[in-house]
Design a protein around this motif. Structure first.
Motif, short mmCIF file in Angstrom:
data_model
loop_
_atom_site.label_atom_id
_atom_site.label_comp_id
_atom_site.label_asym_id
_atom_site.label_seq_id
_atom_site.Cartn_x
_atom_site.Cartn_y
_atom_site.Cartn_z
N CYS A 153 0.96 -1.17 0.19
CA CYS A 153 -0.02 0.06 0.11
C CYS A 153 1.09 1.31 0.09
O CYS A 153 0.59 2.16 -0.83
CB CYS A 153 -0.94 -0.03 1.45
SG CYS A 153 -1.88 1.44 1.32
N THR B 214 2.81 1.63 -3.14
CA THR B 214 1.90 1.97 -4.24
C THR B 214 1.67 3.51 -4.33
O THR B 214 1.73 4.42 -5.58
CB THR B 214 0.27 1.37 -4.27
OG1 THR B 214 0.60 -0.12 -4.26
CG2 THR B 214 -0.49 1.95 -5.40
N THR C 271 3.33 6.45 -7.37
CA THR C 271 2.27 6.88 -8.28
C THR C 271 1.75 8.28 -7.60
O THR C 271 1.30 8.90 -8.46
CB THR C 271 0.69 6.21 -8.11
OG1 THR C 271 0.33 5.92 -6.99
CG2 THR C 271 1.09 4.47 -8.68
N LEU D 120 -6.89 4.88 -3.46
CA LEU D 120 -6.79 3.63 -3.22
C LEU D 120 -7.77 2.81 -3.60
O LEU D 120 -7.48 1.60 -4.12
CB LEU D 120 -6.25 3.18 -1.99
CG LEU D 120 -4.62 3.32 -1.48
CD1 LEU D 120 -4.34 2.84 -0.22
CD2 LEU D 120 -3.98 2.39 -2.62
N PHE E 87 -7.99 1.30 -7.16
CA PHE E 87 -7.13 0.18 -7.69
C PHE E 87 -7.72 -1.22 -7.49
O PHE E 87 -7.55 -2.06 -6.53
CB PHE E 87 -5.69 0.33 -6.72
CG PHE E 87 -4.73 1.26 -6.99
CD1 PHE E 87 -3.63 1.00 -7.81
CD2 PHE E 87 -5.14 2.58 -7.00
CE1 PHE E 87 -2.76 2.01 -8.13
CE2 PHE E 87 -4.06 3.64 -7.25
CZ PHE E 87 -3.17 3.31 -8.13
N THR E 88 -8.38 -1.45 -8.29
CA THR E 88 -9.02 -2.74 -8.67
C THR E 88 -8.43 -3.50 -9.43
O THR E 88 -7.58 -3.31 -10.25
CB THR E 88 -10.66 -2.54 -9.22
OG1 THR E 88 -10.58 -2.39 -10.72
CG2 THR E 88 -11.44 -1.49 -8.35
N VAL F 91 -5.99 -2.43 -12.68
CA VAL F 91 -4.36 -2.69 -13.03
C VAL F 91 -4.08 -3.39 -14.05
O VAL F 91 -3.00 -3.43 -14.40
CB VAL F 91 -4.10 -3.39 -11.54
CG1 VAL F 91 -2.50 -3.66 -11.57
CG2 VAL F 91 -4.29 -2.41 -10.49
N ILE G 26 -5.17 3.68 -14.02
CA ILE G 26 -6.34 3.84 -13.26
C ILE G 26 -7.14 4.97 -13.40
O ILE G 26 -6.37 6.25 -13.62
CB ILE G 26 -5.94 3.59 -11.76
CG1 ILE G 26 -4.99 2.75 -11.37
CG2 ILE G 26 -7.20 3.54 -10.70
CD1 ILE G 26 -5.31 1.17 -11.26
N LEU H 52 0.86 3.42 -13.99
CA LEU H 52 1.64 2.36 -13.31
C LEU H 52 3.06 2.09 -13.90
O LEU H 52 2.84 1.47 -14.90
CB LEU H 52 0.75 1.29 -12.99
CG LEU H 52 -0.58 1.47 -12.39
CD1 LEU H 52 -1.27 0.13 -12.22
CD2 LEU H 52 -0.73 2.31 -11.01
N ARG I 188 2.71 -2.66 -11.16
CA ARG I 188 1.66 -3.22 -11.75
C ARG I 188 1.90 -4.89 -11.42
O ARG I 188 0.93 -5.43 -11.23
CB ARG I 188 1.50 -3.02 -13.24
CG ARG I 188 0.28 -3.78 -13.89
CD ARG I 188 0.35 -3.47 -15.46
NE ARG I 188 -0.69 -4.03 -16.01
CZ ARG I 188 -0.41 -5.56 -16.56
NH1 ARG I 188 0.66 -5.89 -16.44
NH2 ARG I 188 -1.47 -5.89 -17.19
N LEU J 245 1.10 -5.65 -7.70
CA LEU J 245 -0.22 -5.63 -7.26
C LEU J 245 -1.01 -6.74 -7.74
O LEU J 245 -1.78 -7.48 -7.16
CB LEU J 245 -0.82 -4.25 -7.86
CG LEU J 245 -0.44 -2.97 -7.21
CD1 LEU J 245 -0.75 -1.78 -7.93
CD2 LEU J 245 -1.06 -2.75 -5.93
#
Length: 288
Positions: free
Chosen positions: A132, A135, A139, A146, A149-150, A154, A159, A172, A177, A180
């Protein structure tokens, strides 16, 4: 009416809340405004008759009771409330503050300290927290973004987020990427938000903040430096250092003004001091 004043009521607080929702203010902003207006009502006490003279007295009370930035924040809420009441001509001017050219060194999170935080989180088995933080720092997103960020987003390499009615794309790096998607696969998250609680709900700002703060002793980092928004500032400084592209950085961060972006890329006082010390072209040998 300005001299005699008008009487307001606490019931108007509920109407004010509806007014803010209709204006599509963010939830956090609405709660902040309501808290600040409660401060105003506490100041008024039982006498709820207000006029411009009393508003100015409240402004002076704020100056003596709060730091100037906090006082200005409360006055911003008051002015919104006055606008809602149809008393926009009674708005109170905020205190003038000279903007600092320097970052507050006591609150600046360095790249080395960030790496310490990541290492500590991983050593504590908090891989989700480490990812987290990484990320956000890679970015420059806001902590509230946040949720966007599905797994599906991703996979698309970027996003799409909306904030205050404005859309922007968050791109990303290949590395983040890959991390994640690997995390989602390991946690058997096949769709929806990647950062979720045990109950499957998106991680909240307060959850992440508390988990980050819990690392301060083992990481050996001042707790005043450990909060999610500082990771966004770290991204901004590193991006600008590498590219010198202020306009591009403003687009990435979603800023409406480059003046805001400049604050994010400011140096600390110590850095300016080192730069001054290195300017030797004016130094001359003086014979005594």
């Amino acid at each position: 009416m300005q001299d005699t004043g008008i009487e307001i009521s606490r019931e108007q607080m509920e109407e004010f809340e509806d007014y803010l929702y209709e204006r599509e203010n963010a939830g956090a902003t609405i709660q902040k405004y309501l808290t600040d207006i409660r401060t105003f009502f506490r100041y008024l006490g039982d006498d709820l008759v207000v006029n411009k003279k009393r508003l100015l007295a409240y402004k002076e009370w704020l100056k003596e009771s709060y730091m100037v930035n906090s006082a200005n924040s409360i006055l911003a809420a008051l002015n919104q409330f006055l606008e809602f009441l149809g008393l926009g001509t009674w708005k109170v001017k905020r205190f003038k503050v000279q903007k600092s050219l320097f970052l507050n060194e006591e609150k600046e999170l360095t790249e080395a300290e960030f790496r310490k935080l990541l290492k500590t989180a991983l050593s504590e088995g908090k891989y989700q927290l480490a990812l987290c933080m990484e990320t956000i720092a890679s970015t420059g997103i806001r902590i509230s973004e946040l949720e966007a960020f599905t797994v599906e987003a991703v996979r698309n390499d970027f996003i799409e987020v909306t904030n205050k009615g404005k859309y922007r794309r968050i791109y990303l790096s290949k590395e983040i990427r890959k991390k994640l998607l690997r995390y989602a696969e390991e946690q058997e998250i096949h769709s929806g938000p990647i950062f979720i609680t045990r109950n499957g709900k998106p991680k909240s700002r307060s959850n992440i903040w508390r988990e980050m703060k819990a690392l301060k002793e083992k990481a050996g980092i001042d707790g005043r430096k450990i909060f999610p928004h500082n990771l966004r500032h770290l991204f901004a400084r590193l991006y600008y250092k590498a590219t010198k592209d202020l306009a591009g950085l403003g687009d990435i961060l979603g800023h409406s003004s480059l003046n805001i972006t400049r604050i994010y890329t400011s140096n600390t006082g110590k850095q300016y001091q080192r730069q001054l010390d290195n300017l030797n072209y004016l130094n001359t040998e003086m014979n005594t």
